[in-house]
Motif scaffolding. Structure first.
Motif, short mmCIF file in Angstrom:
data_model
loop_
_atom_site.label_atom_id
_atom_site.label_comp_id
_atom_site.label_asym_id
_atom_site.label_seq_id
_atom_site.Cartn_x
_atom_site.Cartn_y
_atom_site.Cartn_z
N ALA A 184 0.84 -1.27 -0.10
CA ALA A 184 -0.09 0.05 -0.09
C ALA A 184 0.82 1.38 -0.10
CB ALA A 184 -1.02 0.04 1.13
N ILE A 185 1.87 1.25 0.89
CA ILE A 185 2.78 2.35 0.91
C ILE A 185 3.43 2.64 -0.45
CG2 ILE A 185 5.05 3.36 1.95
CD1 ILE A 185 4.13 2.21 4.43
N ARG A 187 2.55 1.42 -3.56
CA ARG A 187 1.69 1.97 -4.53
C ARG A 187 1.19 3.45 -4.30
NH1 ARG A 187 -1.99 -3.37 -4.78
NH2 ARG A 187 -0.38 -4.53 -5.86
N HIS A 188 1.04 3.91 -3.26
CA HIS A 188 0.91 5.32 -2.76
C HIS A 188 2.04 6.19 -3.36
CE1 HIS A 188 0.10 9.03 -0.66
NE2 HIS A 188 1.38 8.68 -0.14
N LYS A 191 2.53 6.83 -7.14
CA LYS A 191 1.49 7.86 -7.76
C LYS A 191 2.10 9.14 -7.14
CE LYS A 191 -2.61 4.93 -7.84
NZ LYS A 191 -3.22 4.49 -6.35
N ASN A 192 2.48 9.34 -6.08
CA ASN A 192 2.87 10.62 -5.21
C ASN A 192 4.37 10.59 -4.89
OD1 ASN A 192 0.02 11.63 -4.84
ND2 ASN A 192 -0.04 9.54 -4.01
N TYR A 292 2.66 8.68 9.02
CA TYR A 292 1.71 8.53 7.88
C TYR A 292 1.69 9.96 7.04
CZ TYR A 292 1.67 3.85 9.17
OH TYR A 292 2.38 2.71 9.46
N LEU A 297 -0.13 10.08 3.59
CA LEU A 297 -1.17 9.25 3.60
C LEU A 297 -1.97 9.63 4.93
CD1 LEU A 297 0.67 5.84 3.37
CD2 LEU A 297 -1.15 6.41 2.16
N ASP A 301 -7.49 6.08 6.64
CA ASP A 301 -7.66 5.46 5.39
C ASP A 301 -6.66 4.31 5.05
OD1 ASP A 301 -9.70 7.25 5.05
OD2 ASP A 301 -8.31 8.78 3.53
N TYR A 302 -5.50 4.48 5.34
CA TYR A 302 -4.32 3.39 5.19
C TYR A 302 -4.76 2.46 5.90
CZ TYR A 302 0.20 1.06 5.48
OH TYR A 302 1.40 0.44 5.56
N TYR A 305 -7.75 0.33 4.70
CA TYR A 305 -7.58 -0.54 3.48
C TYR A 305 -6.95 -1.80 3.87
CZ TYR A 305 -5.37 -1.53 -0.88
OH TYR A 305 -4.85 -2.17 -1.94
#
Ligand SMILES: [Fe+2]
Ligand SMILES: [Fe+2]
Length: 390
Positions: A184-185, A187-188, A191-192, A292, A297, A301-302, A305
């Motif tokens: 998750a980290i 992929r985030h 994108k960022n 986070y 992040l 939400d993190y 998920y």
């Protein structure tokens, strides 16, 4: 390189830049288990799958992955003091939990080698991976002039005893949750990229595949019917003293009979899922929240998920999983986070111990009540549970 000490509110003890890890109730734990029961485990029911997983481990896909590149040079200096402190805490916590995995797997591989060579080999490969992960994190700590004293940790930490079945539940969950947390980290940040505060995160994609494989190993191990785990003996240990009598054999038989009832597995599944999720949620939305945020992040939400995904994945192996979609589920976890905030506020305030304890009591009771209600929440039957992505 000059060793520097990180300025921090809760300044760590330093010893030539070596820091013993801070101990809190939410710190990663070190585990030990019943090695005799492990070596006598009959895996024949699922030996083929375990052999296939061992073959994957032998390929050692990440043999050349954990090599530092030039991006690390000077990266530590770019962090502002606040982010630096948060990131070092993250490194320390991650390194300790990777190292805790290494110690358990290494010890298991050593102790069961003669009687259970296939299992021992799998554990040895996993210990290799965890040592690599811990080492890589520790190397990043040295970029900040710090290093976790792993020798000191090994010798000084308390080891929590878990029987084999509980080790399977707990390690399966921690491997799978580790997979979802890292991916998750990754992929985030993909994108960022502007939030990528340190090059370490570039390594997370392949890294989490190691954790995923480790989780699959425990999946296969549990499918090999751990009910065949037998530690029938005439010995019993109470408070560190061992007593021997033929009658104790019946006690062990009865214990294993209870353990093998389907209801027992369901109750334990709910217990471990809740324990792992609630601990992570309380920690990430409490003391780790700002870390986070520094990655761009939202901790809530993190975590939601990661919990939803881990819960879905667990339905493959656990008979029931938690109803994380129920309206009250995250509401109750949020209440615990709120209570913990008040608790730490009371702990840091002036006042004598007795009055502080009295002030804390209602919050502890409320936390206990929320956890009980969460535990009693009707679970989802894994058979009927159709996650969209597994
Ligand atoms: Fe790991
Ligand atoms: Fe792992």
């Amino acid at each position: 390189m000059t060793q520097s000490t990180i300025e921090s509110k809760n300044k760590k003890e330093t010893n030539n830049g070596k820091v013993p890890a801070k101990e809190t109730i939410l710190s990663p734990r070190f585990y030990t288990t019943d090695f005799e029961a492990m070596e006598n485990m009959d895996l024949s029911i699922n030996e083929e799958e375990l052999e296939a997983i061992c073959e994957e481990f032998r390929k050692d896909y990440n043999r050349h992955h954990f090599v530092r590149n030039s991006e690390f040079e000077g990266a530590a200096e770019k962090l502002d003091p606040e982010t630096r402190e948060l990131f070092v805490d993250f490194l320390e916590g991650s390194c300790t939990s990777e190292f805790s995995g290494f110690l358990l797997y290494k010890e298991l591989s050593k102790r069961i080698k003669v009687k259970n060579p296939l299992l021992a080999e799998c554990f040895a490969h996993m210990a290799r991976d965890e040592a690599r992960h811990a080492g890589f994190l520790n190397k990043s700590m040295s970029d900040f002039g710090l290093q976790l004293d792993l020798g000191f940790l090994t010798a000084s930490k308390d080891y929590t005893y878990f029987p084999p079945r509980s080790i399977f539940y707990a390690t399966y969950l921690s491997e799978k949750i580790g997979y979802w947390r890292y991916i998750a980290i990754y992929r985030h940040l993909e994108k960022n990229p502007e939030s990528k505060i340190f090059p370490l995160f570039n390594y997370f994609e392949n890294w989490c595949q190691d954790e995923n494989r480790h989780g699959d190993f425990f999946d296969a191990l549990m499918k090999a019917q751990p009910r065949t785990v037998k530690s029938l003996s005439q010995k019993i240990t109470i408070g560190g003293s061992t007593f021997t009598h033929p009658l104790f054999d019946y006690f062990h038989r009865f214990r294993y009979f209870l353990n093998n009832l389907p209801i027992t597995s369901k109750l334990w599944s709910r217990f471990f899922l809740l324990a792992v999720f609630a601990t992570m949620y309380a920690r990430d939305l409490g003391i780790k929240k700002d870390f986070y945020s520094s990655l761009g992040l939202d901790a809530r939400d993190y975590d939601q998920y990661v919990i939803n995904k881990t819960n879905e994945t667990s339905a493959r192996v656990f008979p029931v999983v938690l109803d994380v979609y129920h309206d009250s589920f995250y509401g109750r976890l949020d209440k615990i986070v709120e209570n913990n905030k008040v608790l730490s506020h009371i702990a840091n305030s002036d006042g004598n111990k007795v009055s502080k304890t009295l002030m804390k009591l209602p919050k502890y009771l409320s936390n206990g009540y929320q956890l009980l209600r969460l535990y009693l929440l009707k679970p989802l039957d894994s058979k009927d549970f159709q996650p969209s992505i597994r």
